[in-house]
Each structure stands twice: as structure tokens, then as C-alpha cells.
Write an enzyme that holds these catalytic residues in place. Structure first.
Site, PDB file in Angstrom:
ATOM      1  N   ASP A  63      13.526  57.146  56.835  1.00 41.04           N
ATOM      2  CA  ASP A  63      14.440  58.009  57.316  1.00 41.04           C
ATOM      3  C   ASP A  63      14.353  58.210  58.818  1.00 41.04           C
ATOM      4  OD1 ASP A  63      16.412  59.956  56.875  1.00 41.04           O
ATOM      5  OD2 ASP A  63      14.938  61.609  56.808  1.00 41.04           O
ATOM      6  N   THR A  98      21.070  55.830  45.502  1.00 40.97           N
ATOM      7  CA  THR A  98      22.070  55.883  44.722  1.00 40.97           C
ATOM      8  C   THR A  98      23.159  56.895  45.516  1.00 40.97           C
ATOM      9  OG1 THR A  98      21.239  57.356  43.272  1.00 40.97           O
ATOM     10  CG2 THR A  98      21.283  55.213  42.543  1.00 40.97           C
ATOM     11  N   ASN A 155      23.003  57.318  48.754  1.00 36.52           N
ATOM     12  CA  ASN A 155      23.367  56.623  50.147  1.00 36.52           C
ATOM     13  C   ASN A 155      24.552  55.951  49.816  1.00 36.52           C
ATOM     14  OD1 ASN A 155      20.273  55.710  51.269  1.00 36.52           O
ATOM     15  ND2 ASN A 155      21.396  57.433  51.813  1.00 36.52           N
ATOM     16  N   GLU A 178      -0.555  60.699  46.584  1.00 34.25           N
ATOM     17  CA  GLU A 178      -0.694  61.603  47.983  1.00 34.25           C
ATOM     18  C   GLU A 178       0.445  61.188  48.737  1.00 34.25           C
ATOM     19  OE1 GLU A 178      -3.354  63.421  48.425  1.00 34.25           O
ATOM     20  OE2 GLU A 178      -4.224  62.636  46.464  1.00 34.25           O
TER      21      GLU A 178
HETATM   22  C1  FPP Z   1      17.887  56.584  56.150  1.00 30.67           C
HETATM   23  O1  FPP Z   1      18.008  57.013  57.593  1.00 30.67           O
HETATM   24  C2  FPP Z   1      17.828  55.171  56.036  1.00 30.67           C
HETATM   25  C3  FPP Z   1      18.761  54.453  55.083  1.00 30.67           C
HETATM   26  C4  FPP Z   1      20.012  54.928  54.603  1.00 30.67           C
HETATM   27  C5  FPP Z   1      18.730  53.127  55.186  1.00 30.67           C
HETATM   28  C6  FPP Z   1      17.290  52.614  55.657  1.00 30.67           C
HETATM   29  C7  FPP Z   1      17.473  50.998  55.549  1.00 30.67           C
HETATM   30  C8  FPP Z   1      16.890  50.118  56.321  1.00 30.67           C
HETATM   31  C9  FPP Z   1      15.945  50.464  57.383  1.00 30.67           C
HETATM   32  C10 FPP Z   1      17.325  48.686  56.331  1.00 30.67           C
HETATM   33  C11 FPP Z   1      17.167  48.077  55.037  1.00 30.67           C
HETATM   34  C12 FPP Z   1      17.233  46.692  55.245  1.00 30.67           C
HETATM   35  C13 FPP Z   1      16.759  45.523  54.435  1.00 30.67           C
HETATM   36  C14 FPP Z   1      16.777  44.343  54.923  1.00 30.67           C
HETATM   37  C15 FPP Z   1      16.501  45.882  52.908  1.00 30.67           C
HETATM   38  P1  FPP Z   1      19.352  57.690  58.025  1.00 30.67           P
HETATM   39  O2  FPP Z   1      19.956  56.538  58.487  1.00 30.67           O
HETATM   40  O3  FPP Z   1      19.843  58.529  57.145  1.00 30.67           O
HETATM   41  O4  FPP Z   1      18.759  58.440  59.414  1.00 30.67           O
HETATM   42  P2  FPP Z   1      19.411  60.151  59.894  1.00 30.67           P
HETATM   43  O5  FPP Z   1      18.786  61.076  58.587  1.00 30.67           O
HETATM   44  O6  FPP Z   1      18.654  60.344  61.080  1.00 30.67           O
HETATM   45  O7  FPP Z   1      20.794  59.755  59.794  1.00 30.67           O
END
Ligand code: FPP
Length: 232
Positions: A19, A65, A67, A199
Site C-alpha cells: 500500500d 477484488t 481494486n 503476526e
Molecule cells: C495499493 O496502493 C496498491 C495497489 C492497488 C497495487 C499494488 C500493485 C503493485 C505494487 C504492482 C503489481 C505488479 C505485478 C507485476 C504483480 P495504492 O496505489 O492504493 O496507494 P495509495 O493508498 O497511496 O493510493
């Protein structure tokens, strides 16, 4: 065993909620997609680091889901990252005798991605020493409901072991440690059933800044805990 031996202080299975990518990028006046690319790079680095630390299963929450309701532009960019990862980076994992596994509802994803994920599992080395588990189009509630519905369909009364075989995580050990960078202290529908005795480690560091050293801090913190699993 479903959990690691308590004498052994290295967790067998670590899960991470990646996150803070969006906020990390916005702080620098960059696009959220820039943040997701940085998150992808950090995930790749952490997976290698986790393996070097002797962890055997590393589960990354890449797309929930929930997202999937984000604006199409952001989803397209996340899908693009997932496509490119599974079409190319994955070969490097295989070479290092690492396997990939996907948990989630693949029917919610574009067909070509669903196929890349299925093939990624199928082509994984047998007897791999390390597994990266990708939670993609994953939600615990959907997972539990789908398991319950399968049991109802079969008219079966199940015990824990029988139920666990119906979860997406069938065959995987439960996570010993779940890490959430990004400042929020919630689980967000991640491994609700499996995390019953995990944990938990929360930090304000945003995921793209969650370095190998920050990861080691979490492992050290875990090693100092006394896990009793409800016993005394
Ligand atoms: C949440 O942070 C993160 C996500 C919704 C996506 C996480 C995905 C990746 C790091 C890349 C995945 C790549 C592969 C190749 C599997 P946010 O963007 O919602 O952060 P925020 O809360 O600051 O908006």
C-alpha cells in the site's frame, strides 16, 4: 506443519499488502501509475531479498477484488504491469528455481491475463525452493464464499483441513507474518481465514520506500514475539 516451528525465528510464509504507491507518486507530483511501477520494482526486489533470508513463501497483494472498481485508466496500467511481469520477469524466477502461484478469481480478469497467470503456475519448476504467491483479483470474502458454496454443492460437512482444501490457498502454509506498509492498520480483505494466527506488522513507510532494511526490521520484530496459538 501449518505453521513454522516456534524455535525457528525465520517465518516460513510472509504476506505483504503493498500500500501507498499512489500517495508516494502524488507527493512528487507524479502520476499514480508511476507509483505502481515503483511498487512493482520494489516487489521484485523484496521477493529476492525474502528468498535470501530463507523465507519459503512470499505472498504479495497485487490487486484486490475491490481494486477492480478503480478507474479504467489506472486498472489498464496495473494490468499492463501484470502482463509484462508474467510474460518476462517470471523467467528469471524460474531460473532461480522459484515457483509462482496465483490466488484470486481469474474470471474477473481479462482473458489473456488469466491465461498468463495459469501458465505461470503450470510452467513453474517442480520442487521449487521458494514460491511467490500473487494475490490478484483476490478477496477473502469471495474466497470463503466460493469454498462454502462448493461444500454446499457437494452436500459435505467439512473439518478445517477439508475446508482449507477448497480455499484458493489450498496446499500453502498459513502466513506467519503479514506486513502492511503505507500507514493503514487494517487487513483489507487479505487472507482473513488464513491470518487467524498471523503476526501483524504495520509501518507508515510507503511501499515504494519499503526497503530491504525495512523488511529486515519487520523480520526482527517478528523474531522477538512469542506465538502461543491460544495456548499458555
Ligand atoms: C495499493 O496502493 C496498491 C495497489 C492497488 C497495487 C499494488 C500493485 C503493485 C505494487 C504492482 C503489481 C505488479 C505485478 C507485476 C504483480 P495504492 O496505489 O492504493 O496507494 P495509495 O493508498 O497511496 O493510493
Amino acid at each position: 506443519p501449518r505453521y513454522i516451528d516456534m524455535e525457528n525465528k525465520i517465518p516460513l510464509h510472509v504476506g505483504i499488502i503493498m500500500d501507498g504507491n499512489g500517495r508516494w507518486a502524488e507527493k512528487q507530483g507524479k502520476s499514480r501509475n508511476f507509483g505502481h511501477r515503483a511498487g512493482r520494482d520494489r516487489m521484485i526486489g523484496l521477493a529476492a531479498h525474502a528468498r535470501d533470508r530463507g523465507i519459503k513463501y512470499f505472498t504479495v497483494y497485487a490487486l484486490s477484488t475491490e481494486n477492480l472498481a478503480r478507474p479504467q485508466k489506472e486498472l489498464d496500467s496495473l494490468f499492463g504491469l501484470i502482463r509484462r511481469y508474467f510474460a518476462s520477469n517470471i523467467k528469471k524466477l524460474y531460473k532461480e528455481n522459484a515457483a509462482v502461484r496465483t490466488i484470486g478469481d481469474l474470471s474477473l480478469l481479462p482473458d489473456d491475463i488469466a491465461k498468463l497467470l495459469t501458465d505461470g503456475e503450470k510452467n513453474s519448476p517442480q520442487n521449487a525452493g521458494f514460491t511467490v504467491v500473487f494475490a490478484i483479483a483476490y478477496g477473502s470474502r469471495a474466497e470463503i464464499l466460493s469454498a462454502v458454496n462448493k461444500a454446499v454443492e457437494r452436500g459435505e460437512i467439512l473439518d478445517e483441513a477439508g475446508f482449507e482444501k477448497l480455499l484458493y490457498t489450498s496446499g500453502l502454509p498459513n502466513p506467519d507474518l503479514i506486513i502492511r506498509p503505507g500507514g493503514e492498520t487494517r487487513m483489507s480483505n487479505f487472507l482473513t481465514y488464513q491470518a487467524a494466527y498471523s503476526e501483524l506488522y504495520f509501518t507508515d513507510v510507503l511501499f515504494p520506500d519499503f526497503s530491504d532494511a525495512e523488511f529486515d526490521k519487520a523480520i526482527e520484530n517478528y523474531a522477538g514475539r512469542n506465538r502461543r496459538f491460544g495456548k499458555i
